[in-house]
Design an enzyme around this catalytic site. Structure first.
Site, short mmCIF file in Angstrom:
data_model
loop_
_atom_site.label_atom_id
_atom_site.label_comp_id
_atom_site.label_asym_id
_atom_site.label_seq_id
_atom_site.Cartn_x
_atom_site.Cartn_y
_atom_site.Cartn_z
N ASN A 62 17.91 28.88 31.31
CA ASN A 62 18.35 29.69 30.17
C ASN A 62 18.25 29.02 28.81
O ASN A 62 18.44 29.66 27.79
CB ASN A 62 19.80 30.17 30.38
CG ASN A 62 19.87 31.37 31.30
OD1 ASN A 62 18.84 31.95 31.63
ND2 ASN A 62 21.06 31.73 31.72
N GLU A 126 11.82 34.92 30.14
CA GLU A 126 12.68 36.07 30.46
C GLU A 126 13.12 36.71 29.15
O GLU A 126 13.11 37.91 28.97
CB GLU A 126 13.90 35.58 31.25
CG GLU A 126 14.91 36.64 31.61
CD GLU A 126 16.13 36.06 32.28
OE1 GLU A 126 16.08 35.83 33.51
OE2 GLU A 126 17.15 35.81 31.60
N TRP A 216 31.48 34.89 40.44
CA TRP A 216 30.17 34.61 39.85
C TRP A 216 29.96 33.10 39.80
O TRP A 216 28.97 32.57 40.29
CB TRP A 216 30.05 35.21 38.43
CG TRP A 216 28.92 34.58 37.66
CD1 TRP A 216 27.58 34.70 37.94
CD2 TRP A 216 29.01 33.69 36.55
NE1 TRP A 216 26.84 33.94 37.05
CE2 TRP A 216 27.69 33.32 36.18
CE3 TRP A 216 30.09 33.19 35.80
CZ2 TRP A 216 27.42 32.46 35.11
CZ3 TRP A 216 29.82 32.33 34.74
CH2 TRP A 216 28.49 31.97 34.41
N ARG A 247 28.61 41.51 35.34
CA ARG A 247 27.82 41.21 36.52
C ARG A 247 27.66 42.44 37.40
O ARG A 247 28.45 43.37 37.30
CB ARG A 247 28.52 40.10 37.35
CG ARG A 247 28.51 38.72 36.66
CD ARG A 247 27.10 38.21 36.56
NE ARG A 247 26.92 36.94 35.87
CZ ARG A 247 26.39 36.81 34.65
NH1 ARG A 247 26.05 37.87 33.94
NH2 ARG A 247 26.16 35.63 34.13
N ASP A 350 15.10 37.57 42.21
CA ASP A 350 16.07 37.19 41.19
C ASP A 350 17.41 36.83 41.85
O ASP A 350 18.01 35.80 41.54
CB ASP A 350 16.24 38.36 40.20
CG ASP A 350 17.24 38.07 39.11
OD1 ASP A 350 17.24 36.92 38.61
OD2 ASP A 350 18.01 38.97 38.75
N HIS A 387 28.02 27.84 29.34
CA HIS A 387 27.40 29.18 29.27
C HIS A 387 27.89 29.84 27.99
O HIS A 387 27.84 29.25 26.91
CB HIS A 387 27.74 29.96 30.54
CG HIS A 387 26.82 31.10 30.86
ND1 HIS A 387 26.79 32.25 30.13
CD2 HIS A 387 25.92 31.28 31.86
CE1 HIS A 387 25.89 33.09 30.65
NE2 HIS A 387 25.34 32.53 31.71
N SER A 434 21.98 25.34 32.55
CA SER A 434 21.63 24.26 33.48
C SER A 434 20.80 23.17 32.78
O SER A 434 21.09 21.97 32.92
CB SER A 434 20.84 24.82 34.66
OG SER A 434 19.64 25.45 34.22
#
Ligand code: SFD
Ligand code: AMP
Length: 625
Positions: A62, A126, A216, A247, A350, A387, A434
């Site tokens: 990400n 993405e 999650w 989610r 995914d 995040h 990450s």
């Protein structure tokens, strides 16, 4: 006292946790340690190959800035993060990670991680910052490099870290126990790096009964970073900034690939699109509400308004999105068929790469994403500095970027001498994910070795009495259980102790009801926070009576003990900040508006390690040099 062997380990740099940040720290620190004849040791409560948030793998990286490709600048990323966090972020820390993160991604690729490639040979994006990967084995690949650099003899797996070992105001090690063997550990070190992840299950999860434990974020990350750094005396920041991810409902499949790669819409039960129909609401949260991309919490908020008006459930329109992409090939039936198959495979992969349970739920409930929409929902709160939340330790920035107020000698050193942190353990530097956590670990690992070389701290000694006291404290739940287990015929009901599962339910219930959990529509107030603190005080009294029937349950006791401190830091910080800045994450009903005049600042806190008294403070948001 339980008769455990005491194992003492001496090392120069002690790395706590074996996740993304620690693997980054291991690679970098081992390199610089070798040059200086120093030893680096890593301790993980689990097995590094599959530990932490990336255990199941991921389907995207990400954070990739694309400096080499000229796609973006470091400043672009700083602006993006600041906007997403409603103005509250440390520019210097975000920039420090952003200028190194591409290097981590290139290393992942070199180590064997398959990153999707476009026809022109470039990475498949993405979104602007996100790259698609075949990431089932992401963690195994990253762990292998860390292990090769450290040497397996320097890695202690399945050892749970309880807390810090201090020498005055310096952090000089950690103590803990094996979750497999009857061994108590004392690690003595000249510098310590803490990256034991974020915190899950502090709040009551949506999952219950047969699905209990599903979340999650990984349930085994239980607030150890917050507890460890607090108990060392380290200042914390943004402990009010929890993350509420939207989610796929019930199995928590992430939404990023659907929104960004497949360009799916989310609509309410009547087909209305809250991101369009509720646009006027964004005026109330300017300037952030009116800039792009709309912050994650505001995207949540618009959907929540639909739910509160009875327009739920909200659906991810997977079938519409896939059809729209396939339709581009509609004039060529063969190419169309091929594209449909390809899209179906991508949709399943995914989740199979990252949240396998979501694929299982689809299979179990006859969902074919190309035919049927899936419900999405706002999950329970998580504490995660990497995040879209921001909670964690307050750390020094790099000398060339940080203003003097944010710089105290070594990158990523907390306010405690010799204690470094990264990843979910550090605050005010969101959106590292990450790859950024790995890069931040590398930055911190290198700085920690520089600290050892420059400051030359002595190898600590810990006297026998201290070791025995720490051992008694760590193992007390086993003793309590042994002493009292025969008092009742059913071991989980006993007036002399509380088992960790029941304790966790109590914590989750009070956080849910008073601190703005799912059950309270993420809403709290001064009165509710104060009541939460009263109940937390009572819970803490009972934490003295946590009991464990096995090594595994001993770990569960300490996990919940750690969660309690995470909970308290959160409630105290929400109570202190008298405004609503992140609706969609939490709402202060008594201060329902954003107040840039008084609260465009960091809220930090410290806890006196001895008296456990808390101090709350404001810190200015300063630009980088
Ligand atoms: O789609 C102790 N994340 C995503 N990042 C991405 O780059 N792309 C994605 O696609 C991401 N998505 C995602 C992500 C996570 C999860 C769970 C899902 C989906 C389902 C986020 C990243 O994973 C995250 O940012 C990093 O992993 C953070 O790194 P770090 O190092 O701060 O935490 P860790 O990796 O969880 O490691 C923690 C380690 O600590 C250990 N530990 N060890 C000893 N004693 C204790 N008491 C300990 N407590 C914990 C753990 O075992 C672990 O080794 S998406 O949703 O956006
Ligand atoms: P998620 O799967 O929700 O964790 O998101 C993965 C990445 O995509 C993160 O960088 C998010 O910030 C980003 N993202 C997810 N949904 C959106 C959206 N609707 N608009 C912009 N960015 C998004």
């Amino acid at each position: 006292m339980a008769n455990f062997e005491t194992v003492q380990v001496e090392t120069d740099l002690l790395i706590l946790g074996g996740g993304m940040a620690s693997c980054g720290a291991a690679v970098e620190a081992a390199y610089w340690a070798k040059k200086n004849g120093l030893k680096v040791t890593l301790v993980d409560k689990a097995a590094v190959d599959r530990s932490g948030a990336v255990a199941m793998g991921l389907s995207a990286i990400n954070q990739y800035v694309g400096l080499k490709e000229g796609d973006n600048t470091v400043d672009d990323y700083v602006n993006y993060v600041k906007q997403d966090l409603m103005g509250v972020a440390r520019d210097d820390l975000v920039a420090s990670i952003a200028r190194h993160v591409d290097g981590s991604v290139h290393l992942f690729e070199k180590w064997g991680l398959p990153i999707w490639k476009a026809e022109d040979g470039g990475y498949v994006h993405e979104g602007r910052w996100q790259l698609m990967i075949n990431g089932e084995s992401y963690k195994v690949i990253v762990a292998e490099a860390a292990k090769n650099h450290l040497g397996t003899e320097n890695i202690y797996e399945r050892v749970f870290i309880v807390g810090p070992v201090m020498d005055g105001d310096k952090c000089v090690g950690a103590y803990g126990f094996s979750v497999r063997e009857e061994k108590f550990y004392i690690f003595k070190a000249r510098a310590v790096f803490c990256a034991m992840g974020g915190a899950v299950h502090v709040f009551k999860p949506r999952s219950s009964g047969e699905g209990l434990g599903r979340a999650w974020y990984p349930p085994w990350n239980s607030g150890s970073s917050t507890y460890f750094t607090l108990k060392a005396g380290a200042e914390q920041t943004c402990q009010e900034v929890r993350f509420i991810p939207v989610r796929f409902k019930d199995a928590y499949g992430p939404v990023g690939a659907w929104f960004l790669l497949f360009k799916s819409r989310a609509t309410n039960a009547f087909g209305g699109e809250y991101m369009v129909e509720r646009r006027d609401e964004l005026e109330n949260w300017k300037p952030y509400g009116l800039a792009k991309p709309i912050p994650a919490n505001l995207r949540n908020w618009l959907g929540m308004l639909d739910i509160m008006e009875g327009k739920g459930p909200i659906y991810m329109r997977t079938e519409e999105a896939l059809q729209k992409i396939a339709d581009e090939y509609k004039d060529d039936p063969k190419a169309h068929k091929k594209k449909v198959k390809e899209l179906e495979a991508e949709a399943w992969e995914d989740f199979l790469d990252m949240t396998i349970s979501q694929a299982i739920l689809w299979a179990a409930s006859d969902v074919q994403p190309e035919e049927k929409s899936s419900e999405i929902a706002a999950a329970e709160p998580y504490f995660i500095g990497s995040h879209s939340g921001a909670s964690g330790a307050w750390v020094s920035g790099p000398e060339d970027l940080a203003p003097p107020e944010y710089f105290w000698g070594y990158e990523n050193m907390t306010t405690v001498k010799g204690l470094f942190a990264a990843g979910d353990a550090t605050g005010a530097s969101s959106h590292k994910f990450s790859s950024g956590s790995h890069a931040e670990g590398r930055i911190a690992g290198k700085a920690a070795i520089r600290y050892i070389v420059n400051e030359n701290p002595a190898m600590p000694t810990v006297d026998d009495a201290t070791i025995e006291a720490l051992k008694a404290k760590a193992l007390k739940p086993l003793d309590l259980f042994e002493e009292h287990k025969d008092f009742t015929s059913q071991t989980d009901v006993n007036p002399n102790y509380i088992l960790p599962k029941m304790y966790m339910f109590r914590l989750q219930k009070l956080m849910d009801e008073y601190a703005g959990g799912v059950g309270a529509q993420f809403t709290t107030s001064k009165v509710l926070c104060e009541r939460a603190l009263e109940l937390l005080e009572l819970l803490k009294e009972d934490s003295d009576h946590l009991a464990a029937s096995s090594l595994h349950e001993l770990m569960r006791c300490w996990e919940n003990y750690h969660r309690t401190y995470q909970a308290e830091a959160h409630v105290r910080t929400m109570l202190f900040r008298e405004e609503t800045r992140w609706p969609g994450y939490y709402f202060r009903a008594d201060f329902p508006k954003i107040d840039n005049d008084n609260w465009l600042c960091f809220v930090n806190c410290t806890m006196d390690p001895e008296t456990e008294e808390w101090t709350m403070l404001k810190r200015d948001i300063l630009p980088m040099k």
